[in-house]
Every structure is written in structure tokens, then in C-alpha cells.
Scaffold this active site. Structure first.
Site, PDB file in Angstrom:
ATOM      1  N   HIS A 124       0.812  -1.227   0.000  1.00 15.74           N
ATOM      2  CA  HIS A 124       0.000   0.000   0.000  1.00 15.74           C
ATOM      3  C   HIS A 124       0.843   1.273   0.000  1.00 15.74           C
ATOM      4  O   HIS A 124       0.349   2.340   0.357  1.00 15.74           O
ATOM      5  CB  HIS A 124      -0.947   0.001   1.208  1.00 15.74           C
ATOM      6  CG  HIS A 124      -2.057  -1.001   1.090  1.00 15.74           C
ATOM      7  ND1 HIS A 124      -2.844  -1.387   2.148  1.00 15.74           N
ATOM      8  CD2 HIS A 124      -2.515  -1.705   0.019  1.00 15.74           C
ATOM      9  CE1 HIS A 124      -3.735  -2.287   1.732  1.00 15.74           C
ATOM     10  NE2 HIS A 124      -3.553  -2.497   0.454  1.00 15.74           N
TER      11      HIS A 124
ATOM     12  N   GLY B 229      -2.347  -8.837  12.778  1.00 23.26           N
ATOM     13  CA  GLY B 229      -2.920  -7.514  13.027  1.00 23.26           C
ATOM     14  C   GLY B 229      -3.615  -6.861  11.854  1.00 23.26           C
ATOM     15  O   GLY B 229      -3.440  -5.670  11.623  1.00 23.26           O
TER      16      GLY B 229
HETATM   17  P1  NAD Z   1      -7.183  -2.099  10.646  1.00 25.34           P
HETATM   18  O1  NAD Z   1      -7.063  -0.859  11.457  1.00 25.34           O
HETATM   19  O2  NAD Z   1      -8.381  -2.274   9.794  1.00 25.34           O
HETATM   20  O3  NAD Z   1      -7.171  -3.370  11.633  1.00 25.34           O
HETATM   21  C1  NAD Z   1      -6.197  -3.518  12.612  1.00 25.34           C
HETATM   22  C2  NAD Z   1      -6.333  -4.912  13.184  1.00 25.34           C
HETATM   23  O4  NAD Z   1      -5.287  -5.086  14.118  1.00 25.34           O
HETATM   24  C3  NAD Z   1      -7.635  -5.176  13.920  1.00 25.34           C
HETATM   25  O5  NAD Z   1      -8.162  -6.430  13.495  1.00 25.34           O
HETATM   26  C4  NAD Z   1      -7.230  -5.235  15.395  1.00 25.34           C
HETATM   27  O6  NAD Z   1      -8.002  -6.158  16.147  1.00 25.34           O
HETATM   28  C5  NAD Z   1      -5.793  -5.679  15.295  1.00 25.34           C
HETATM   29  N1  NAD Z   1      -4.943  -5.190  16.385  1.00 25.34           N
HETATM   30  C6  NAD Z   1      -4.967  -3.980  16.983  1.00 25.34           C
HETATM   31  N2  NAD Z   1      -4.009  -3.891  17.898  1.00 25.34           N
HETATM   32  C7  NAD Z   1      -3.348  -5.075  17.874  1.00 25.34           C
HETATM   33  C8  NAD Z   1      -2.235  -5.595  18.603  1.00 25.34           C
HETATM   34  N3  NAD Z   1      -1.612  -4.881  19.537  1.00 25.34           N
HETATM   35  N4  NAD Z   1      -1.823  -6.846  18.321  1.00 25.34           N
HETATM   36  C9  NAD Z   1      -2.450  -7.597  17.379  1.00 25.34           C
HETATM   37  N5  NAD Z   1      -3.512  -7.157  16.658  1.00 25.34           N
HETATM   38  C10 NAD Z   1      -3.940  -5.911  16.909  1.00 25.34           C
HETATM   39  O7  NAD Z   1      -5.839  -2.264   9.853  1.00 25.34           O
HETATM   40  P2  NAD Z   1      -5.519  -3.042   8.509  1.00 25.34           P
HETATM   41  O8  NAD Z   1      -6.241  -4.340   8.462  1.00 25.34           O
HETATM   42  O9  NAD Z   1      -4.055  -2.996   8.319  1.00 25.34           O
HETATM   43  O10 NAD Z   1      -6.228  -2.055   7.484  1.00 25.34           O
HETATM   44  C11 NAD Z   1      -5.807  -1.940   6.325  1.00 25.34           C
HETATM   45  C12 NAD Z   1      -5.433  -0.480   5.968  1.00 25.34           C
HETATM   46  O11 NAD Z   1      -5.017   0.381   7.027  1.00 25.34           O
HETATM   47  C13 NAD Z   1      -4.244  -0.579   5.109  1.00 25.34           C
HETATM   48  O12 NAD Z   1      -4.546   0.031   3.912  1.00 25.34           O
HETATM   49  C14 NAD Z   1      -3.107   0.151   5.784  1.00 25.34           C
HETATM   50  O13 NAD Z   1      -2.313   0.774   4.813  1.00 25.34           O
HETATM   51  C15 NAD Z   1      -3.808   1.096   6.655  1.00 25.34           C
HETATM   52  N6  NAD Z   1      -3.105   1.531   7.881  1.00 25.34           N
HETATM   53  C16 NAD Z   1      -1.748   1.439   8.052  1.00 25.34           C
HETATM   54  C17 NAD Z   1      -1.140   1.855   9.253  1.00 25.34           C
HETATM   55  C18 NAD Z   1       0.370   1.756   9.402  1.00 25.34           C
HETATM   56  O14 NAD Z   1       1.090   1.964   8.445  1.00 25.34           O
HETATM   57  N7  NAD Z   1       0.870   1.394  10.595  1.00 25.34           N
HETATM   58  C19 NAD Z   1      -1.925   2.354  10.283  1.00 25.34           C
HETATM   59  C20 NAD Z   1      -3.319   2.440  10.075  1.00 25.34           C
HETATM   60  C21 NAD Z   1      -3.884   2.001   8.886  1.00 25.34           C
END
Ligand code: NAD
Length: 238
Positions: free
Chosen positions: A111, A178
């Protein structure tokens, strides 16, 4: 291990991997930013109609990278990458740079990346650590107003799809860490891997998700706990 070949490993990570580093997930809390749904900011249409708003959102996220560090789960995945004897690929949906900062090399950002921008005029892809404005000029072609975050927005084609599809055809162990399993095509990778004969699919998350039924094993808990534990198990059995 069967014969001389070592099993191949593919990892798909999502925002939950970086959550304990302090990078906000999308669907946690109310999923809003300045009153906008994230899905409404992260689109080509939003960039066309409200570029300042989109730049502000990504400038804030880019700047916030300077305040976070890789966590124990990122570190464990790098250990796995270095010590796994078979083919290894880590596909991340995350746009942060925490895997690289932990030392990851066999990593695909499907992404895009917050620390990169792209010129829609000359197609240059550049590292970018400061703020991006609608007036910013491309360092390659010098045109102003043509740079955009190198992020795959909703409705756009993710990067590296061919490479990812090839890896899913031969994967023996598929790990998913995650991710909520809501954003396609990534949400369909577990099912695809299973259809291609992958016999071991492990989902790591705080809770069950909409794609949990496609996995053969579940590890519920925080990524910084369940990922290092699983990496230890996999390496001691390899
Ligand atoms: P999402 O926010 O939809 O889901 C996050 C998932 O992680 C949830 O199912 C939640 O239960 C789980 N989770 C939360 N804390 C956790 C932990 N400590 N340990 C284990 N699991 C945990 O995120 P996604 O599925 O990656 O969504 C996809 C979109 O979000 C992507 O397009 C991505 O690019 C974007 N995104 C990226 C970032 C980043 O770069 N860090 C941050 C936010 C969103």
C-alpha cells in the site's frame, strides 16, 4: 522437514503490528480524523477535490513516524527473516517504516510508504521526510503541484500484486498479523493461499476477524507477545 527443501513462509501484516509502537490503527476508536472517515480522505477523489486536506492528513502521519519506534513484534519478524531456512516474504499493508527500521529486507509495501512521494508528471518516486504542499515542486522535473503521497488509496491497484500472487501459489506457512481483513485484495490472500494448497495458516490478532475461518490456527493476543512466541516456535522446529 521434508527432503532437502525447506517450507516457504509468507507473512501478511496490518496496522495491528505497529499499534503497540503508537501508530494508530484505522478501525480502532471511532475511525475518524478531524471528523472525516479515513476512507473518505484516502481516495483519489479526495485528493482531486480537497488536496490540502489530504496533504494535511499524510503530513501529520509522516511527522508522527519520528515519534515511534519498532516494537518486539517487528524485531521478531526480522529474526525470522534472517534465520528462516526456506523462502521468506513479508507483505505489509502498513505505510510506516518500522519494519525497515527493525532491519527487514524481504519486505513488500503493497500500500505504499509514508516516507515516499510520487510525481504524477514524470513518475519519479522520491524519499520525502518533510511536509508536502500543493505547491511543492518535484526535485526531478521541477514541476510544481504534481507530487502526491506514494500511498495506494482506496480504489487504486496495490503494488507488487504479481509477485504476491506467485508467492501465494507456493506458500507452505502463511502468517497474518494484526489485520482486520476488511481491505481487499489483502483480505483474500489467506483464502487464496489455502486454495493453492497451503496447509498451515496462522492468524494473530487481538480477536477473531471476518476472515478467521480461512485459518487453521489462531493466536489471540497483542502482537508484541504472540509474534515473538510464534517466531521462537517456528525457528526451533525448522
Ligand atoms: P485495521 O485498522 O483495519 O485493523 C487492525 C487490526 O489489528 C484489527 O483487526 C485489530 O483487532 C488488530 N490489532 C490492533 N491492535 C493489535 C495488537 N496490539 N496486536 C495484534 N492485533 C492488533 O488495519 P488493517 O487491516 O491494516 O487495514 C488496512 C489499511 O489500514 C491498510 O490500507 C493500511 O495501509 C492502513 N493503515 C496502516 C497503518 C500503518 O502503516 N501502521 C496504520 C493504520 C492504517
Amino acid at each position: 522437514m521434508a527432503g532437502l527443501t525447506h517450507p516457504s513462509l509468507v507473512i501478511l501484516s496490518g496496522a495491528g503490528l505497529s499499534a503497540e509502537s503508537g501508530v494508530a490503527t484505522f478501525r480502532g476508536a471511532d475511525g475518524l480524523w478531524e471528523g472525516h472517515r479515513i476512507e473518505d480522505v484516502a481516495t483519489p477523489e479526495a485528493f482531486k477535490t480537497q488536496p490540502e486536506l489530504v496533504h494535511r492528513f499524510y503530513n501529520m502521519r509522516r511527522a508522527s513516524l519520528k515519534t515511534v519506534e519498532p516494537n518486539a513484534a517487528h524485531d521478531a519478524l526480522v529474526r525470522l527473516e534472517r534465520e528462516w531456512p526456506g523462502p521468506f516474504l513479508h507483505i505489509t499493508q502498513n505505510v510506516d517504516d518500522l519494519n525497515e527500521r527493525a532491519g527487514a529486507r524481504k519486505l513488500l509495501h503493497m500500500h505504499g510508504q509514508l516516507r515516499q512521494v510520487r510525481c504524477t508528471w514524470c513518475r519519479a518516486v522520491l524519499t520525502w521526510d518533510g511536509d508536502l504542499e500543493t505547491s511543492s515542486a518535484c526535485p526531478e522535473c521541477a514541476r510544481a503541484g504534481k507530487l502526491r503521497p506514494d500511498i495506494v488509496w482506496f480504489g487504486e491497484m496495490p503494488y507488487y500484486i504479481d509477485e504476491i500472487m506467485r508467492a501465494l501459489e507456493t506458500v507452505d506457512i502463511f502468517l497474518c498479523i494484526g489485520t482486520s481483513g476488511v481491505v481487499y485484495p489483502a483480505a483474500g490472500f489467506a483464502r487464496l493461499a489455502a486454495e493453492h494448497g497451503c496447509a498451515r495458516l496462522i492468524e494473530m490478532n487481538l480477536e477473531r476477524t471476518g476472515i478467521s475461518d480461512h485459518f487453521t490456527e489462531q493466536r489471540h493476543g497483542a502482537a508484541t507477545v504472540v509474534v515473538p512466541a510464534l517466531v521462537g516456535e517456528l525457528l526451533s522446529a525448522s
